[in-house]
Design an enzyme around this catalytic site. Structure first.
Site, PDB file in Angstrom:
ATOM      1  N   ILE A  12      11.342  -6.186  10.944  1.00 53.14           N
ATOM      2  CA  ILE A  12      11.167  -4.827  11.491  1.00 53.14           C
ATOM      3  C   ILE A  12      11.862  -4.734  12.849  1.00 53.14           C
ATOM      4  O   ILE A  12      12.474  -3.716  13.183  1.00 53.14           O
ATOM      5  CB  ILE A  12       9.667  -4.451  11.572  1.00 53.14           C
ATOM      6  CG1 ILE A  12       9.013  -4.637  10.192  1.00 53.14           C
ATOM      7  CG2 ILE A  12       9.495  -3.015  12.053  1.00 53.14           C
ATOM      8  CD1 ILE A  12       7.501  -4.495  10.175  1.00 53.14           C
ATOM      9  N   ASP A  31      13.903 -13.734  21.394  1.00 53.19           N
ATOM     10  CA  ASP A  31      13.356 -14.243  20.129  1.00 53.19           C
ATOM     11  C   ASP A  31      13.430 -15.769  20.154  1.00 53.19           C
ATOM     12  O   ASP A  31      14.437 -16.327  20.606  1.00 53.19           O
ATOM     13  CB  ASP A  31      14.181 -13.687  18.953  1.00 53.19           C
ATOM     14  CG  ASP A  31      13.428 -13.729  17.638  1.00 53.19           C
ATOM     15  OD1 ASP A  31      13.212 -12.666  17.044  1.00 53.19           O
ATOM     16  OD2 ASP A  31      13.064 -14.851  17.203  1.00 53.19           O
ATOM     17  N   LYS A  35      11.116 -17.520  13.174  1.00 51.15           N
ATOM     18  CA  LYS A  35      11.128 -16.807  11.896  1.00 51.15           C
ATOM     19  C   LYS A  35      12.359 -15.894  11.775  1.00 51.15           C
ATOM     20  O   LYS A  35      12.836 -15.632  10.685  1.00 51.15           O
ATOM     21  CB  LYS A  35       9.866 -15.923  11.764  1.00 51.15           C
ATOM     22  CG  LYS A  35       8.568 -16.687  11.604  1.00 51.15           C
ATOM     23  CD  LYS A  35       8.349 -16.985  10.153  1.00 51.15           C
ATOM     24  CE  LYS A  35       7.082 -17.674   9.754  1.00 51.15           C
ATOM     25  NZ  LYS A  35       6.262 -18.352  10.692  1.00 51.15           N
ATOM     26  N   ALA A  73       7.263  -9.854  18.562  1.00 49.10           N
ATOM     27  CA  ALA A  73       7.108 -11.304  18.372  1.00 49.10           C
ATOM     28  C   ALA A  73       5.641 -11.640  18.090  1.00 49.10           C
ATOM     29  O   ALA A  73       4.784 -11.399  18.939  1.00 49.10           O
ATOM     30  CB  ALA A  73       7.577 -12.030  19.630  1.00 49.10           C
ATOM     31  N   TYR A 140      -5.367 -12.322  11.540  1.00 47.88           N
ATOM     32  CA  TYR A 140      -4.170 -11.540  11.853  1.00 47.88           C
ATOM     33  C   TYR A 140      -4.570 -10.176  12.439  1.00 47.88           C
ATOM     34  O   TYR A 140      -4.159  -9.802  13.544  1.00 47.88           O
ATOM     35  CB  TYR A 140      -3.316 -11.376  10.586  1.00 47.88           C
ATOM     36  CG  TYR A 140      -2.194 -10.386  10.748  1.00 47.88           C
ATOM     37  CD1 TYR A 140      -1.273 -10.516  11.784  1.00 47.88           C
ATOM     38  CD2 TYR A 140      -2.057  -9.304   9.866  1.00 47.88           C
ATOM     39  CE1 TYR A 140      -0.248  -9.584  11.947  1.00 47.88           C
ATOM     40  CE2 TYR A 140      -1.040  -8.386  10.020  1.00 47.88           C
ATOM     41  CZ  TYR A 140      -0.141  -8.539  11.063  1.00 47.88           C
ATOM     42  OH  TYR A 140       0.865  -7.617  11.215  1.00 47.88           O
ATOM     43  N   LYS A 144      -4.318  -8.759  16.473  1.00 46.61           N
ATOM     44  CA  LYS A 144      -3.572  -7.532  16.807  1.00 46.61           C
ATOM     45  C   LYS A 144      -4.511  -6.541  17.508  1.00 46.61           C
ATOM     46  O   LYS A 144      -4.128  -5.863  18.454  1.00 46.61           O
ATOM     47  CB  LYS A 144      -2.981  -6.909  15.541  1.00 46.61           C
ATOM     48  CG  LYS A 144      -1.812  -7.698  14.959  1.00 46.61           C
ATOM     49  CD  LYS A 144      -0.556  -7.445  15.777  1.00 46.61           C
ATOM     50  CE  LYS A 144       0.648  -8.200  15.251  1.00 46.61           C
ATOM     51  NZ  LYS A 144       1.884  -7.868  15.944  1.00 46.61           N
ATOM     52  N   ASN A 169       2.535  -0.911   4.676  1.00 51.96           N
ATOM     53  CA  ASN A 169       3.371  -1.981   4.107  1.00 51.96           C
ATOM     54  C   ASN A 169       4.864  -1.691   4.290  1.00 51.96           C
ATOM     55  O   ASN A 169       5.421  -0.868   3.557  1.00 51.96           O
ATOM     56  CB  ASN A 169       3.037  -2.163   2.633  1.00 51.96           C
ATOM     57  CG  ASN A 169       1.712  -2.862   2.454  1.00 51.96           C
ATOM     58  OD1 ASN A 169       0.682  -2.361   2.891  1.00 51.96           O
ATOM     59  ND2 ASN A 169       1.734  -4.036   1.863  1.00 51.96           N
ATOM     60  N   ILE A 206       0.625 -11.705 -10.117  1.00 55.86           N
ATOM     61  CA  ILE A 206      -0.128 -10.511  -9.710  1.00 55.86           C
ATOM     62  C   ILE A 206      -1.498 -10.977  -9.229  1.00 55.86           C
ATOM     63  O   ILE A 206      -2.254 -11.590  -9.987  1.00 55.86           O
ATOM     64  CB  ILE A 206      -0.258  -9.525 -10.886  1.00 55.86           C
ATOM     65  CG1 ILE A 206       1.142  -9.013 -11.262  1.00 55.86           C
ATOM     66  CG2 ILE A 206      -1.183  -8.371 -10.533  1.00 55.86           C
ATOM     67  CD1 ILE A 206       1.168  -8.126 -12.489  1.00 55.86           C
TER      68      ILE A 206
HETATM   69  N1  UDP Z   1       0.855  -9.210  -4.143  1.00 58.11           N
HETATM   70  C1  UDP Z   1       0.872  -9.731  -5.428  1.00 58.11           C
HETATM   71  N2  UDP Z   1       1.689 -10.817  -5.657  1.00 58.11           N
HETATM   72  C2  UDP Z   1       2.479 -11.378  -4.704  1.00 58.11           C
HETATM   73  C3  UDP Z   1       2.451 -10.824  -3.405  1.00 58.11           C
HETATM   74  C4  UDP Z   1       1.624  -9.745  -3.149  1.00 58.11           C
HETATM   75  O1  UDP Z   1       0.180  -9.271  -6.331  1.00 58.11           O
HETATM   76  O2  UDP Z   1       3.173 -12.367  -4.986  1.00 58.11           O
HETATM   77  C5  UDP Z   1      -0.001  -8.049  -3.866  1.00 58.11           C
HETATM   78  C6  UDP Z   1      -1.025  -8.287  -2.765  1.00 58.11           C
HETATM   79  O3  UDP Z   1      -2.221  -8.801  -3.289  1.00 58.11           O
HETATM   80  C7  UDP Z   1      -1.182  -6.893  -2.160  1.00 58.11           C
HETATM   81  C8  UDP Z   1       0.179  -6.234  -2.389  1.00 58.11           C
HETATM   82  O4  UDP Z   1       0.829  -7.008  -3.386  1.00 58.11           O
HETATM   83  O5  UDP Z   1      -2.135  -6.164  -2.890  1.00 58.11           O
HETATM   84  C9  UDP Z   1       1.042  -6.227  -1.144  1.00 58.11           C
HETATM   85  O6  UDP Z   1       1.058  -7.525  -0.584  1.00 58.11           O
HETATM   86  P1  UDP Z   1       2.068  -7.955   0.554  1.00 58.11           P
HETATM   87  O7  UDP Z   1       1.878  -9.435   0.792  1.00 58.11           O
HETATM   88  O8  UDP Z   1       3.438  -7.494   0.214  1.00 58.11           O
HETATM   89  O9  UDP Z   1       1.608  -7.118   1.810  1.00 58.11           O
HETATM   90  P2  UDP Z   1       0.175  -7.024   2.579  1.00 58.11           P
HETATM   91  O10 UDP Z   1      -0.577  -5.910   1.861  1.00 58.11           O
HETATM   92  O11 UDP Z   1      -0.497  -8.351   2.526  1.00 58.11           O
HETATM   93  O12 UDP Z   1       0.555  -6.622   3.957  1.00 58.11           O
END
Ligand code: UDP
Length: 328
Positions: A12, A31, A35, A73, A140, A144, A169, A206
């Protein structure tokens, strides 16, 4: 304006650097490259170092006559934060406070902070507005939120002016195709879906099919990274115009389930994606959808990429042309 962007070589951060430069600002990136990618900010003035380094910060403020800071950061993975809270408190709070103290000492008093929807925890109502209770369910979000509290108290006592941007997201990539998302290891849904399509990961897992959502998978609000970048620029303008503190949610206001993300990606790419159904990931709320009315009303922010398909198209442009990320 002369702006220091901490973590500007990250995902970002680098998109925000691009936006700020396009608007005519002079940008310096700080930086530690733990990462981020140096190649994500090629041609930008770059300081290799850490936000915990008070001396480096005051030298940098002076050398570049810095007037404002955009602070990215940080450590930012929910699951990792549960395993390693100490690292999250160190990076996000202790080093953050070093940055705040250096800013106050050097009289650099404008700050835009990269916050997160994780400050809210499990929502009691959606869409989530900024005055929703903040009860983070992982370190996390907690770290924040701790930094947000510090900004509030520093603003009253030391004249700090700040905007805290709580992203939902982040996804997608700049349309020019030169920068995009490249995490090691990758844990985010959209890049993993695209990597599964390209065969660079075998399948997509999933995480949970028994959530109280229409199809049983988690629902999230995906927002284009370039729309986030614009919000930072608008927040800086507001601080320059005299605004002293603000908290804004940033999302599109539309929720998409994990299965909907996969289906949309299949449509964009034109081929099926190999998936595996697995258990829930600890710490994931069922539904996170933003109410972003406040930033629209107060700063005139409008997302350019309001639907999931257009966001995934830009992500696919980046991933399909950079299968090894910035290492290509
Ligand atoms: N997710 C998933 N499989 C993966 C990574 C993420 O099913 O390999 C799901 C996760 O459980 C969440 C959504 O996708 O419901 C978004 O996850 P991500 O890690 O992208 O972002 P977050 O919501 O943690 O910021």
């Amino acid at each position: 304006m002369n702006i220091l962007v901490t973590g500007g070589a990250g995902y970002i951060g680098s998109h925000t650097v691009l936006e700020l430069v396009e608007r005519g600002h002079r940008v310096v990136v700080l930086d530690n490259l733990s990462k981020g990618h140096r190649a994500a900010v090629g041609g930008i003035e770059f300081v290799h170092g850490d936000t915990g380094d008070a001396r480096l910060l005051s030298e940098t403020f002076k050398k570049y006559n810095i007037e404002a800071v955009v602070h990215f950061a940080a450590s930012s993975l929910v699951g990792e934060s549960v395993q390693q809270p100490a690292a999250y408190y160190q990076n996000n709070v202790v080093k953050g406070l070093a940055l705040l103290d250096a800013m106050v000492s050097s009289r650099v008093l404008k700050l835009v902070f990269s916050s997160t929807a994780a400050v809210y925890g499990e929502p009691i109502e959606v869409p989530i507005m900024e005055d929703h209770p903040t009860l983070p369910t992982n370190p996390y979000g907690a770290t924040k939120l701790a930094f947000e509290a510090a900004m509030l108290w520093y603003s009253g006592a030391y004249g700090l002016r700040y905007a805290s941007l709580r992203y939902f997201n982040a996804a997608g990539a700049d349309l020019a195709g030169k920068i995009g998302e490249d995490h090691h290891p990758e844990t985010h849904l959209i890049p993993l879906v695209l990597k599964a399509a390209m065969g660079s990961v075998a399948s997509l897992a999933i995480f949970g099919t028994d959530y109280p959502t229409p199809d049983g998978t988690c629902v999230r609000d995906y927002i284009h990274v370039s729309d986030l970048a614009v919000a930072h620029a608008l927040a800086l303008d507001a601080l320059s115009a005299g605004r002293d503190r603000a908290v804004y949610n940033l999302g599109n206001g539309n929720g998409y389930s994990v299965l909907e993300v996969i289906r949309t990606a299949e449509e964009v790419i034109g081929k099926p994606i190999n998936v595996k159904y697995g258990p829930r990931r600890p710490g994931d709320p069922a539904v996170l959808v933003a109410g972003s009315g406040r930033i629209k009303k107060e700063l005139g922010w409008r997302p350019r990429f309001a639907d999931l398909k257009s966001i995934i198209e830009t992500a696919w442009l980046w991933h399909s042309s950079h299968p090894a990320g910035f290492e290509k």
